[in-house]
Design an enzyme around this catalytic site. Structure first.
Site: not given
Length: 461
Positions: A27-28, A66
């Site tokens: 995530d990121d 996301c």
């Protein structure tokens, strides 16, 4: 080279035992921070996986945020076509996802960890965990699948290294020793953030290791295709929320013992939208023409060394935290050049990043007279209407060639491809941007109309 259509639904007798499928997503996380991609993060599990499988050097996603990214993966559709193009979004009612396709092929299809998708009827996974994979639930799933003899498809979705970067051992990354990318401004706040972020990258790598250990525990590692990706870039300037490669390019490492050559590296251009078609074909299913993506199984099996000539990007700031009201971005990239179209260059580009203490420290340094800081702050917030980069000689996309007559033909060619793609997707540019809020923030609770909107709630005029 065999085409996808020839390979689809044609597994040989030796391949007849359907493999399990494990997709692991961060995530990121900026792809080039991973060890096997030349980064400084300690990532022994991902690095080992790369020696046991195939590492992709040119994997991309369609949106640097996301929610649209996860809808993109699970539906095999680009963001505007599925309706899920802003952040905190949902797919149109009636959309099919990986659950529908693989359940029909006899798979248990589960998601453990971060979701950020809607509505449940489009994504009827077996769910577990909250923001991170639930290893106990995954252990149970794999054990039950082994006992029943049915294959599983598991999406293990991490929340790391999403800010605020409070997991992992940051002592491994002393602030005075971390390396900052050249597009960062060197401030104490930036170094502190980079240290905490890298620690959380290593934490994600630990999660990958735990998942691999569970496969070994249940003796299914040899019959499981494992795909590990990094998602969009970190939520620091020039990464997440941008259509630069730092925002859209992803790590992808795939292991499938006996099927994918160990230690292989491919330059084939693939997109997240291609994951679902690849999984369907790997599971023995036939090609689904309604999907935007195309299976890259031939690349995995060593039967092809190329996949796509063009990859696309879309960024919608409307509706994100501290986002510009209408700063839409679209992009297209071939093997050498990236073209970016900024719809409203006359307004500043904003997102949550510009309110962060890191970016504020950049602004303070710029205001104190530092010309390097001033230029980077300006570049981040004020964009030209068109940008063109030679990503082979300028991989960080710093020298804009859009106004150079020498590259006019290439700019025109790429703009033509982008226009064609947008038309095919039903993307009307600024009009689509203005409508973004209609695709956000609906608490659907399973009650949707044919167009995907909640029943009983009128469309805003």
């Amino acid at each position: 080279m065999l085409s996808v259509s020839l390979l689809a639904g044609s597994l040989s007798a030796a391949d007849s035992k359907r493999p399990n499928l494990l997709f692991v997503i961060a995530d990121d996380m900026t792809h080039r921070d991973i060890g096997c991609y030349g980064g400084q993060a300690h990532t022994p599990n991902i690095d080992r996986l790369a020696t046991e499988g195939m590492r992709f050097t040119r994997c991309f996603q369609a949106a640097p945020m996301c929610s649209p990214t996860r809808h993109n993966i699970y539906t095999g559709l680009y963001p505007v076509k599925s309706g899920a193009y802003p952040n905190h979004t949902f797919a149109k009612g009636g959309t099919k996802s990986v659950v529908h396709y693989l359940k029909g092929l006899g798979y248990r299809v589960a998601l453990s960890g971060k979701t950020h998708i809607s509505p449940k009827e489009v994504f009827p996974f077996e769910y577990s965990g909250q923001k991170n994979p639930d290893f106990e639930a995954i252990d149970k799933l794999v054990g039950e699948s082994v006992a029943s003899g049915s294959p599983f498809c598991l999406f293990a979705c991490s929340n790391e290294p999403h800010s605020p970067w409070n997991k992992g051992d940051r002592s491994r990354y002393p602030v005075d020793e971390v390396k900052l990318p050249p597009y960062f401004v060197d401030t104490p706040e930036t170094r502190d953030a980079m240290s905490r972020y890298l620690a959380e990258v290593t934490y994600y790598d630990w999660q990958v290791g735990e998942l691999l250990n569970l496969l070994e525990k249940h003796k299914v590692a040899d019959n499981t295709l494992v795909m590990v990706v990094s998602e969009q870039g970190a939520s620091l300037p020039f990464g997440k929320w941008t259509c630069y490669d730092t925002g859209l390019q992803s790590a992808m490492v795939v292991r499938w013992p006996g099927k994918v050559k160990a230690g292989a590296v491919t330059d084939a251009m693939v997109e997240y939208v291609d994951v679902l078609p690849t999984f369907i074909q790997t599971a023995g299913g036939k090609r689904v023409k309604a999907l935007d993506g195309r299976s890259f199984l031939p690349v995995l099996r060593g039967k092809a060394d190329a996949h796509k000539e063009l990859v696309y990007g879309i960024m919608t700031t409307r509706g994100i935290i501290n986002g510009s009201d209408t700063f839409g971005i679209r992009s297209v990239r071939n093997e050498r050049f990236k073209y970016i179209w900024n719809f409203t260059p006359e307004i500043p580009f904003r997102n949550a990043c510009v309110k962060s203490k890191e970016f504020q420290s950049w602004m303070a340094k710029a205001e104190a007279g530092d010309s390097d800081a001033a230029e980077k702050v300006r570049r981040y917030q004020h964009r030209a209407g068109e940008e063109l980069y030679d990503v082979t000689t300028d991989p960080l996309e710093w020298k804009n060639l859009a106004a150079d007559p020498k590259y006019a033909a290439m700019k025109s060619e790429l703009r033509g491809h982008l226009d064609d793609w947008m038309k095919q997707q039903g993307d009307e540019g600024q009009k689509t941007e203005i409508e973004a809020r209609e695709h956000q923030g609906r608490k659907r609770k399973g009650k949707t109309g044919k167009n995907g909107r909640s029943k009983g709630k009128k469309k805003k005029k």
